[in-house]
Structures are given as C-alpha cells and as structure tokens.
Design a protein around this motif. Structure first.
Motif, PDB file in Angstrom:
ATOM      1  N   GLY A   1      -9.187   5.466  -0.075  1.00  0.00           N
ATOM      2  CA  GLY A   1     -10.340   5.098   0.733  1.00  0.00           C
ATOM      3  C   GLY A   1     -10.380   3.612   1.019  1.00  0.00           C
ATOM      4  O   GLY A   1     -10.508   3.181   2.173  1.00  0.00           O
ATOM      5  N   VAL A   2     -10.254   2.817  -0.029  1.00  0.00           N
ATOM      6  CA  VAL A   2     -10.226   1.358   0.141  1.00  0.00           C
ATOM      7  C   VAL A   2      -8.972   0.937   0.890  1.00  0.00           C
ATOM      8  O   VAL A   2      -9.008   0.089   1.797  1.00  0.00           O
ATOM      9  N   GLY A   3      -7.833   1.546   0.515  1.00  0.00           N
ATOM     10  CA  GLY A   3      -6.567   1.180   1.150  1.00  0.00           C
ATOM     11  C   GLY A   3      -6.549   1.453   2.635  1.00  0.00           C
ATOM     12  O   GLY A   3      -5.991   0.664   3.414  1.00  0.00           O
TER      13      GLY A   3
ATOM     14  N   VAL B   1      -2.793   3.167   9.106  1.00  0.00           N
ATOM     15  CA  VAL B   1      -3.174   4.118   8.054  1.00  0.00           C
ATOM     16  C   VAL B   1      -2.036   5.101   7.805  1.00  0.00           C
ATOM     17  O   VAL B   1      -1.705   5.425   6.652  1.00  0.00           O
ATOM     18  N   ALA B   2      -1.399   5.562   8.877  1.00  0.00           N
ATOM     19  CA  ALA B   2      -0.271   6.484   8.721  1.00  0.00           C
ATOM     20  C   ALA B   2       0.891   5.823   7.990  1.00  0.00           C
ATOM     21  O   ALA B   2       1.613   6.481   7.233  1.00  0.00           O
ATOM     22  N   THR B   3       1.077   4.511   8.196  1.00  0.00           N
ATOM     23  CA  THR B   3       2.138   3.795   7.486  1.00  0.00           C
ATOM     24  C   THR B   3       1.879   3.801   5.984  1.00  0.00           C
ATOM     25  O   THR B   3       2.796   3.989   5.177  1.00  0.00           O
ATOM     26  N   MET B   4       0.629   3.593   5.581  1.00  0.00           N
ATOM     27  CA  MET B   4       0.311   3.685   4.166  1.00  0.00           C
ATOM     28  C   MET B   4       0.605   5.090   3.650  1.00  0.00           C
ATOM     29  O   MET B   4       1.187   5.262   2.569  1.00  0.00           O
TER      30      MET B   4
ATOM     31  N   LEU C   1       0.829  -1.206   0.000  1.00  0.00           N
ATOM     32  CA  LEU C   1       0.000   0.000   0.000  1.00  0.00           C
ATOM     33  C   LEU C   1       0.866   1.260   0.000  1.00  0.00           C
ATOM     34  O   LEU C   1       0.543   2.253  -0.665  1.00  0.00           O
ATOM     35  N   ALA C   2       1.979   1.217   0.748  1.00  0.00           N
ATOM     36  CA  ALA C   2       2.877   2.370   0.794  1.00  0.00           C
ATOM     37  C   ALA C   2       3.556   2.604  -0.554  1.00  0.00           C
ATOM     38  O   ALA C   2       3.743   3.750  -0.970  1.00  0.00           O
ATOM     39  N   VAL C   3       3.935   1.522  -1.248  1.00  0.00           N
ATOM     40  CA  VAL C   3       4.530   1.661  -2.585  1.00  0.00           C
ATOM     41  C   VAL C   3       3.532   2.301  -3.542  1.00  0.00           C
ATOM     42  O   VAL C   3       3.876   3.186  -4.340  1.00  0.00           O
ATOM     43  N   SER C   4       2.291   1.878  -3.477  1.00  0.00           N
ATOM     44  CA  SER C   4       1.250   2.471  -4.303  1.00  0.00           C
ATOM     45  C   SER C   4       1.066   3.947  -3.968  1.00  0.00           C
ATOM     46  O   SER C   4       0.932   4.793  -4.870  1.00  0.00           O
ATOM     47  N   ALA C   5       1.060   4.260  -2.672  1.00  0.00           N
ATOM     48  CA  ALA C   5       0.925   5.652  -2.244  1.00  0.00           C
ATOM     49  C   ALA C   5       2.100   6.488  -2.732  1.00  0.00           C
ATOM     50  O   ALA C   5       1.947   7.671  -3.056  1.00  0.00           O
ATOM     51  N   PHE C   6       3.287   5.871  -2.799  1.00  0.00           N
ATOM     52  CA  PHE C   6       4.473   6.569  -3.316  1.00  0.00           C
ATOM     53  C   PHE C   6       4.247   7.006  -4.763  1.00  0.00           C
ATOM     54  O   PHE C   6       4.528   8.148  -5.135  1.00  0.00           O
TER      55      PHE C   6
END
Length: 402
Positions: free
Chosen positions: A110-112, A129-132, A8-13
């Motif tokens: 939202g889903v993530g 959530v903060a980690t994402m 999820l974090a990679v996607s957020a990146f």
C-alpha cells in the motif's frame, strides 16, 4: 526508471517468494508435520489472514510515519516473521509464523504503491506500480521455484531462512535507494478513513476479493495438480510454478500501459478472460503440453487484474490513497484465503483435483459483475470521480478510469 523502483521491486521479490512458495511446499510440510495437504493449505490462508489484518492496522498506526521509514519497519517485521517460520517447532507455531510474516505485506504494498506513483510523471503511475509488482512476478519465475527446490532437498525450513536473508537485502536497498518522502501535513488517519468510505473504493475492493479468488482456488493446489492430474513427477513442480510466474510477469508488463490507457476496459477484459481460462483448464489438464499453456495463461491473465484494481482504489481515494491502497492487498489476500479454502473444500468433497478451476470460474464471473456494476454507477450523476494527483492529471486520467 528511478532506482527507487528497483528497491521496491527487490522487496516485492522477497514478499512474493514467501507468499507463494508455500503452495510448492505443501506436500513437504504435510509429510514433515504429519498432516494432510488440504490441512497444510491452512498455512496459505494463515499468511493471507495476516495480510488482511495487518494492512489496515499497520497502515493506520503508521499514518504519520515518513514513508521511507515505514517501508523499512514493515520489511523488518516481514523478516522476523520468516525467521519465526523457519524455526517453528510444530504446525501451530508455523501457522503463527506465517500469520506474522503476512502482517506487513499489505501495508508495504500500500505504501509502496503510493511511493512508486509519486516517483514518476503524471500518466505513468500505473506503469510505475506495475514495475514494483514485477518483483512479485519474478519471484514466481525464480524465487518460488528455487525456494521449492531448496525445500525439497534441504527441508522446507531452509527456504524460510533464505527468504529472511532476502528480507535483509531488501532493507539495505530501501535504505540506500528510496528518497525521503515525508507524510503530507494534511494527511492523517481521519482523512484516510474518510477516503475509504467512497463507494467506488469499496466496490473495487469487493471486485478484488471475488475476482482474484478464482486464481488462488487453482494456484493454491497447483503443485498437487501437477503430479495428480497432469501426470508429471515431483521434479516438474518447479517448472510448472516457473511457467505460472512467467505468465504473471507477462501480465504485469501488459497491465501497466493498458491501465494507463484505459483502466476499466483492462479490468473488464482481464476478469472475463480469467473466467474463460478457468472453465477451459479442467478439459486440457490431462494433455500435458496444453496444461502447461493454460498455466501460463492463468498466471498472465490473472495478474492483469491487479494493476487496474490497485490504480482504481488509489484514484477513487482522492488525496488520501494509502489506506485504500493497503486495503486492496487485504482484499487480494481475502481472495487468497477464500480461494484456497474453497478449492480445498472442492477437493475434499471428492470432486477431483481440477474442480477448484470451475469454482474459480464462478468467482471470476461474480467479480466481473461487481466491476461492471461499479463502472455503470460511476457514470451516473453525483458519483465521485477522482484520481490522485493534480487537476491536470485528473482530467487526463478520468477517461481511463471510466
């Protein structure tokens, strides 16, 4: 930390890189396409409008789609939008590409956020959530400055090609690491829409629109401020953007545990501090070392507002948090679009390159007033106070929500 949070974090990146890189590329895009920097600022607003439209629409369409599959579909649309931006023949097509790339943004987060919160034990949801969101902040330390530098040397189109490659990598990580998480049998669009009618959810969204607009009023024009007000050369823009990203990361790291401990006080404190920083910013911008400190503070304090707002709307939406969670990102991007627009209006009116900061301070104060009003209303009898999770989680987290 579950490895799924890494995916999820990679996607957020990737999402964070494409969202924020346009701020650093505005002068280059304006020169290449023969327009002004304030006009090129509409590219920031176009992405934000895509988020605003896409978050509720795509979340509603995918309300019965298993969460992992939904995340993959959204990331695929994100990748297509960035490819369209890379090969846009003129300004109009680039606006359309930015709009398309923004459509899956809010729905993905939202889903993530719901997925992240369900991957960890009760009491650690805000940290998950903060980690994402850390992927979003790291994008501003590494992704945005590197993509800006790439755009300055190889052209802004190369930036969006690279972001498309990041999107493909994120899809691979999601497919590999995120577990199957079917939609609950009782879930559906009707239940999600009913949750959106909760007064506290609506006030939380309004707080995000008003409060976070103050950040984007400045950040949208930070690259221009770097050269026009701070007195740095164009080569320093990447450094300034990286410092903002460092601030965002520090804010995200602090926001998770603080929100798990006391949600509303974290929200009030961050909005009040944001208003102070925005008021002080114009008076320090001409002293280079002080300006750089203020950039870090703006990123850190501004981003501290995101996790408590995200958790607030998810908690208040009870057992149907996905649409509320996605709509929160619509709210953030209304703030993005509104802040960029109001900042551009202030500059175009001849009030100076630092005038967006004072506009932002007013917005942060209004956002704080809405947040405090919502908190007072939440203490009155008859107002629903609920959180996502079991009964034990409700009683445990309720003190923090208040």
């Amino acid at each position: 930390m579950p490895l799924a949070l890494l995916a999820l974090a990679v996607s957020a990146f990737g999402i964070g890189t494409t969202e924020f890189v346009m701020m650093g590329l505005l002068p280059n895009v304006a020169d290449d396409l023969g327009t002004s920097v304030p006009t090129a600022g509409y590219l920031v607003s176009a992405y934000a409008i895509g988020v605003v439209l896409g978050a509720p629409l795509l979340t509603a369409i995918g309300s019965r789609v298993p969460r992992k599959r939904m995340l993959l579909l959204l990331m695929a649309l994100f990748t297509v939008g960035n490819l369209a931006s890379a090969f846009a023949p003129d300004f109009g097509w680039l606006l359309a590409g930015r709009l398309l790339a923004g459509l899956p943004h809010g729905a993905f987060f939202g889903v993530g956020a719901v997925v992240a919160a369900r991957l960890v034990p009760d009491g650690r949801q805000a940290r998950a959530v903060a980690t994402m969101f850390l992927g979003l902040t790291v994008a501003n330390i590494v992704g945005v400055p590197a993509a800006t530098l790439l755009g300055q040397h190889l052209g802004w189109r190369a930036t969006f090609v690279v972001v498309s490659v990041i999107g493909l990598g994120a899809m691979a990580a999601l497919a590999r690491l995120v577990p199957q998480m079917p939609v609950d049998s009782h879930q559906g669009l009707g239940r999600e829409m009913k949750a959106m009618g909760n007064r506290q959810v609506l006030l939380g969204l309004l707080t995000a629109v008003l409060g976070f607009a103050g950040v984007f009023a400045v950040y949208s024009y930070l690259s221009a401020m770097t050269t026009e007000a701070m007195g740095f050369g164009e080569s320093s823009v990447t450094l300034v953007l990286a410092l903002f990203g460092i601030g965002m990361t520090l804010g995200a790291l602090a926001a998770g545990p603080l929100t798990d401990r006391a949600l509303r006080p974290t929200l009030y404190g961050s909005l009040a501090a944001l208003a102070v920083v925005l008021v002080v910013f114009p008076f320090t911008v001409h002293v280079q070392w002080a300006a750089l400190v203020m950039v870090v503070l703006l990123g850190g304090i501004g981003f501290m507002t995101t996790t408590p707002l995200q958790m607030l709307v998810m908690n208040k939406a009870k057992d149907a948090p996905t649409l509320a969670s996605a709509s929160n990102h619509s709210a953030f991007n209304l703030a993005n679009a509104g802040g960029a627009w109001l900042g551009g209006v202030a500059i175009a009116a001849g009030w100076g390159w630092t005038s967006p900061a004072l506009v932002g301070a007013v917005l942060a104060v209004v956002g704080l007033a809405v947040a405090v009003t919502a908190g007072l209303m939440d203490r009155t009898p008859g107002v629903s106070r609920v959180v996502t999770g079991g009964a034990a989680a409700r009683s445990k987290q309720e003190a923090g929500v208040r």
